[in-house]
Each structure stands twice: as structure tokens, then as C-alpha cells.
Write a protein that holds these residues in place. Sequence first.
Motif, PDB file in Angstrom:
ATOM      1  N   THR A 106     -10.572  -7.461  -0.683  1.00  0.00           N
ATOM      2  CA  THR A 106     -10.272  -6.104  -1.151  1.00  0.00           C
ATOM      3  C   THR A 106      -9.333  -6.129  -2.346  1.00  0.00           C
ATOM      4  O   THR A 106      -9.505  -5.363  -3.301  1.00  0.00           O
ATOM      5  CB  THR A 106      -9.642  -5.284  -0.012  1.00  0.00           C
ATOM      6  OG1 THR A 106     -10.541  -5.250   1.095  1.00  0.00           O
ATOM      7  CG2 THR A 106      -9.327  -3.863  -0.466  1.00  0.00           C
ATOM      8  N   TYR A 107      -8.334  -6.995  -2.296  1.00  0.00           N
ATOM      9  CA  TYR A 107      -7.330  -7.049  -3.359  1.00  0.00           C
ATOM     10  C   TYR A 107      -7.589  -8.187  -4.357  1.00  0.00           C
ATOM     11  O   TYR A 107      -6.714  -8.502  -5.167  1.00  0.00           O
ATOM     12  CB  TYR A 107      -5.929  -7.205  -2.748  1.00  0.00           C
ATOM     13  CG  TYR A 107      -5.431  -5.939  -2.083  1.00  0.00           C
ATOM     14  CD1 TYR A 107      -4.688  -5.006  -2.795  1.00  0.00           C
ATOM     15  CD2 TYR A 107      -5.727  -5.673  -0.750  1.00  0.00           C
ATOM     16  CE1 TYR A 107      -4.244  -3.835  -2.191  1.00  0.00           C
ATOM     17  CE2 TYR A 107      -5.290  -4.506  -0.137  1.00  0.00           C
ATOM     18  CZ  TYR A 107      -4.546  -3.590  -0.859  1.00  0.00           C
ATOM     19  OH  TYR A 107      -4.113  -2.430  -0.258  1.00  0.00           O
TER      20      TYR A 107
ATOM     21  N   ARG B 173     -13.453  -3.953   7.939  1.00  0.00           N
ATOM     22  CA  ARG B 173     -12.306  -3.246   7.375  1.00  0.00           C
ATOM     23  C   ARG B 173     -11.644  -2.415   8.478  1.00  0.00           C
ATOM     24  O   ARG B 173     -11.664  -1.195   8.472  1.00  0.00           O
ATOM     25  CB  ARG B 173     -12.728  -2.373   6.192  1.00  0.00           C
ATOM     26  CG  ARG B 173     -13.075  -3.169   4.947  1.00  0.00           C
ATOM     27  CD  ARG B 173     -13.081  -2.294   3.700  1.00  0.00           C
ATOM     28  NE  ARG B 173     -13.397  -3.084   2.541  1.00  0.00           N
ATOM     29  CZ  ARG B 173     -14.634  -3.291   2.051  1.00  0.00           C
ATOM     30  NH1 ARG B 173     -15.657  -2.728   2.680  1.00  0.00           N
ATOM     31  NH2 ARG B 173     -14.816  -4.029   0.991  1.00  0.00           N
TER      32      ARG B 173
ATOM     33  N   LYS C  32      -7.093   4.726   3.023  1.00  0.00           N
ATOM     34  CA  LYS C  32      -7.632   4.000   1.881  1.00  0.00           C
ATOM     35  C   LYS C  32      -6.648   2.925   1.439  1.00  0.00           C
ATOM     36  O   LYS C  32      -5.498   3.209   1.119  1.00  0.00           O
ATOM     37  CB  LYS C  32      -7.919   4.963   0.730  1.00  0.00           C
ATOM     38  CG  LYS C  32      -8.614   4.308  -0.461  1.00  0.00           C
ATOM     39  CD  LYS C  32      -9.095   5.326  -1.473  1.00  0.00           C
ATOM     40  CE  LYS C  32     -10.319   6.082  -0.945  1.00  0.00           C
ATOM     41  NZ  LYS C  32     -10.937   6.937  -1.998  1.00  0.00           N
TER      42      LYS C  32
ATOM     43  N   GLY D 234      -6.567  -0.404  -1.270  1.00  0.00           N
ATOM     44  CA  GLY D 234      -7.298  -1.096  -2.325  1.00  0.00           C
ATOM     45  C   GLY D 234      -8.580  -0.391  -2.697  1.00  0.00           C
ATOM     46  O   GLY D 234      -9.611  -1.040  -2.953  1.00  0.00           O
ATOM     47  N   ASN D 235      -8.546   0.960  -2.676  1.00  0.00           N
ATOM     48  CA  ASN D 235      -9.704   1.802  -3.017  1.00  0.00           C
ATOM     49  C   ASN D 235     -10.868   1.627  -2.052  1.00  0.00           C
ATOM     50  O   ASN D 235     -12.013   1.955  -2.381  1.00  0.00           O
ATOM     51  CB  ASN D 235     -10.187   1.508  -4.453  1.00  0.00           C
ATOM     52  CG  ASN D 235      -9.165   1.927  -5.487  1.00  0.00           C
ATOM     53  OD1 ASN D 235      -8.493   2.955  -5.330  1.00  0.00           O
ATOM     54  ND2 ASN D 235      -9.033   1.137  -6.540  1.00  0.00           N
ATOM     55  N   GLN D 236     -10.570   1.116  -0.845  1.00  0.00           N
ATOM     56  CA  GLN D 236     -11.608   0.956   0.164  1.00  0.00           C
ATOM     57  C   GLN D 236     -11.172   1.668   1.451  1.00  0.00           C
ATOM     58  O   GLN D 236     -10.002   1.664   1.798  1.00  0.00           O
ATOM     59  CB  GLN D 236     -11.838  -0.541   0.459  1.00  0.00           C
ATOM     60  CG  GLN D 236     -12.304  -1.368  -0.720  1.00  0.00           C
ATOM     61  CD  GLN D 236     -13.722  -1.022  -1.157  1.00  0.00           C
ATOM     62  OE1 GLN D 236     -14.521  -0.503  -0.360  1.00  0.00           O
ATOM     63  NE2 GLN D 236     -14.033  -1.277  -2.420  1.00  0.00           N
ATOM     64  N   PRO D 237     -12.117   2.276   2.162  1.00  0.00           N
ATOM     65  CA  PRO D 237     -11.764   2.956   3.427  1.00  0.00           C
ATOM     66  C   PRO D 237     -11.590   1.934   4.557  1.00  0.00           C
ATOM     67  O   PRO D 237     -12.414   1.029   4.734  1.00  0.00           O
ATOM     68  CB  PRO D 237     -12.963   3.871   3.676  1.00  0.00           C
ATOM     69  CG  PRO D 237     -14.108   3.188   3.006  1.00  0.00           C
ATOM     70  CD  PRO D 237     -13.551   2.480   1.813  1.00  0.00           C
ATOM     71  N   TRP D 238     -10.523   2.131   5.318  1.00  0.00           N
ATOM     72  CA  TRP D 238     -10.238   1.272   6.474  1.00  0.00           C
ATOM     73  C   TRP D 238     -10.072   2.154   7.702  1.00  0.00           C
ATOM     74  O   TRP D 238      -9.635   3.299   7.612  1.00  0.00           O
ATOM     75  CB  TRP D 238      -8.943   0.482   6.266  1.00  0.00           C
ATOM     76  CG  TRP D 238      -9.001  -0.538   5.158  1.00  0.00           C
ATOM     77  CD1 TRP D 238      -9.100  -0.296   3.825  1.00  0.00           C
ATOM     78  CD2 TRP D 238      -8.968  -1.950   5.298  1.00  0.00           C
ATOM     79  NE1 TRP D 238      -9.118  -1.474   3.108  1.00  0.00           N
ATOM     80  CE2 TRP D 238      -9.039  -2.515   3.998  1.00  0.00           C
ATOM     81  CE3 TRP D 238      -8.879  -2.810   6.397  1.00  0.00           C
ATOM     82  CZ2 TRP D 238      -9.017  -3.886   3.771  1.00  0.00           C
ATOM     83  CZ3 TRP D 238      -8.847  -4.185   6.172  1.00  0.00           C
ATOM     84  CH2 TRP D 238      -8.925  -4.711   4.871  1.00  0.00           C
TER      85      TRP D 238
ATOM     86  N   ALA E  27       0.859  -1.190   0.000  1.00  0.00           N
ATOM     87  CA  ALA E  27       0.000   0.000   0.000  1.00  0.00           C
ATOM     88  C   ALA E  27       0.890   1.233   0.000  1.00  0.00           C
ATOM     89  O   ALA E  27       1.896   1.280   0.713  1.00  0.00           O
ATOM     90  CB  ALA E  27      -0.906  -0.006   1.221  1.00  0.00           C
TER      91      ALA E  27
END
Length: 438
Positions: A248-249, A194, A216, A218-222, A150
Motif C-alpha cells: 500500500t505504501y 486489507r 482509508k 494510503g488511499n486504500q480502504p481497510w 496515518a
Amino acid sequence: MKFLKNLGLVLLLVAVLAAWVMLPWQGALVLAVLLAAWMFLFRSGAQTRSVAAVGISTLTQRLGSSAVIVVGIAGVVGVLVALLAMAEGYAQTLRNSGSLDTAIVMRGASANEVSSSLSREDLLQIEQAPGVAHNAKGEPIVSAETVVAANLPVKGSKTGDEGSAQVRGISEAAFAVRPNVKIIEGRTFQPGLREIVVGKGAVRQFEGLKVGASLKLGNQPWTIVGIFASGDAMESELWADANVVNDTYRRGSGRNSATVKLENAAAIKAFGEALEANPQLKVKASTTLEFFAKQSEKMTQILRIIGITVGAIMAVGAVFGALNTMFAAVASRAREIATLRAIGFRGLPVVVAVMLETTLLALIGGLIGGLIAWLVFNGFEASTMAAGSVGKLSFNLAVSPGLLWEGIKWALAIGFVGGLFPAVRAASVPVTTALREL
């Protein structure tokens, strides 16, 4: 004749330096004891003491020229020890990441986790192999893990630079196979969400990694829910639930590696042989201690080469400084040395006395350089790309006693080279010639 004499000195120099490089501190102590015994038990040794005492007593009168040797050698040792401390700290951090009673399993031809892949079927058979430890519920203690990269903003960067961080998808068993990992702030993540915990080393390297913050991946909020410490390479990573990381990936149900808790250190043999004998598996197992030690070899070697190269370049300058200083010192004492030889002092005591003077200055410079390196760089935080990793590794420079001894050896070697030729000249100039010199 003069050519042969100089050639002999060069060969002697090479032989002594080659032996000196391999000498442990115990050997140096034995040599010092033997030298002291010779100086106190033999007539030539007593002569050496007399000549050396006179030379050393005049060092304060030659403070400027003596400081050239001390400062030059201190600089060499300080830089050398600091650079080698990087290699030592890097290797130490990775060595701390492994143990003899845990094993890591990867695809057979893989050199690291990034290039490895294990299917769900592989993982099931690994869990059933002999030698795997089980928890109180009878479940095998195996953490199947995914490793991804990341890009995160580097802390302190004014231009918004990003660095690569290693994200590790883990199972609940990850904390059992690595009991040194402790949550020091917040809590651990909840499986299926997440949520992510970050290592203390990653917090030092990247901006915005604090409990409650969002990032962020993998284009997802964590959401960051905790910070952990481990005292090893794991501190540079970010940990989350492996299933969520894979989703996610888009990694499917496979994993990069499996970290296994063994029944004991001796179980690695049966465990590894069982996996290799299984025709359905193409994997290889090694202790985590062996794995991380191997991962550190290449980078450690590179850092040591850089340190020794820079140190050698600086050492050449220090040698010339010592040569100039000692030649000048010998020239200023030419009449004194000639007078001593005229009244019965042999050439060997003169040579050894001049060498002792240079060695003393070199030792002082080496101790000063080593002390400065220890005060400034021991525990200093640094980071670099880890071998076989997709992220930066945070580590602390380690100025160990072994490195300090290595620095002292370099200092004494410089003193030996810088004092040998002036010493030989002092003992070989004809007495009548020396007595006529001003």
C-alpha cells in the motif's frame, strides 16, 4: 552583625534544602524519630513541646491565616504531583512495552524505528543468529515490521482536526514476541487482506475506530476486524499484515525493524555480538526494555522540567504566604514568647516550636494536595506524540507513592522556608522589647 546573621541563615537554608532534596523517605523517618527522642528525653526538648503545644492549640483561633498556608501548599503539591504523574505515566507505559527476553534490531545508526531500514537479506541473517528462540515447528520467532503514519480524525474534535496514528505492519510472529497483546473484540486480520486491528488506546484517541468500520490508509480502504489490548505503548497503534502495508505504501520487501524472541534474557549478549561481528550486516540489537526506556528519557525529562518549573513558581507564592502568616502569628504571641524566655526558656526551643507549627500546617497541605492529585489524576487518560514515533501515544497518568513522597517533601520544604525566619525573629527579639509590644 545583622547582615552576617541573615547570610548565615540563607546559607543554612540552602544547605538544608540541598540535603532534603536527596533524602529518601527512610531518612525522613529517622529524622522524625530523632526529633521525637530529643523532645522527650532532654530538657530543651521538653521546653519545645510546651511552646509548640501552646502554638498548635491556638491554630483554631487563627483558622483563616492558617488556611492560607494549608491551601497554598496543597495547590503547589497538587499541581506538581499531577504534572509529574504525566512523566511517570508516559515512562511507565513505554517501560511496559519491553522485556529482557526480547530484542529489537535496527539499522546501526538509527535512533528509532522510523529512521531504520532492513533489507530482506538482513532479515534472513538476523533469523539465523545465535540466541533466537524457535517455535514448535522449528521456525525462528522473529517479527519483521514496518512503521508508517496515518492521519485520522481526533475523537471529540468539533473542527474535524486530524491526528497522526502509527500503523505497524507485522508478521504472524508479532503475537509470539508480544504475548501480552490480546484481541478483546472481533478477531485478528487475515494475512494478504486489507484488514486491520486497532489498539484500545487508539480507539480512545481517534473517531470511528470500531469493529466493522472502514477507514482509508494510503488511499486504500481497510476494514477494522478487531480491537486489541496490551497495557503498553502498542495499544496506541494500528496493526495489519506487513506485506499488505508495504504494498500500500510502496515500501518494497524491506522492513523498519525486527523484533526477536530470545531463548532467554542472557542470550542478548551472544545475539548482539553475532550481529555486530557479521560483516554483511550494519545493525544493532538491544533488549526491547532498554530500547523503550531510552525512547522515554527525553519526553520524561521535558515533562518533569515543566512540572518542577510550574511547581517552583507556585512554591514561591506559597512561601511568601507562609512567611506573612507566621510573622503575624509570632507578632501576636510576642509577649507570650518573651515571658517564656524571661522565666528560663532558651532560644532553640522557641525556634523549633515555631518551625514545628509551620511544618504541621505544611504537612496537612501536602497531604491534602497529594490526596486530591491521586483521586483526580491517577489513571487519567492522556496522549502525546511519542519520541521516535510517527503517531500519538496514549497513556494513563500514574500517581505513584514515590511522587506522593516528592510532593510531601516539597510541602515540608516550603514550611521550613516559611517558618525559619519568623522562628529566628521570635527567639532573637530582646525580651524587654517584646514585653512592651502589644
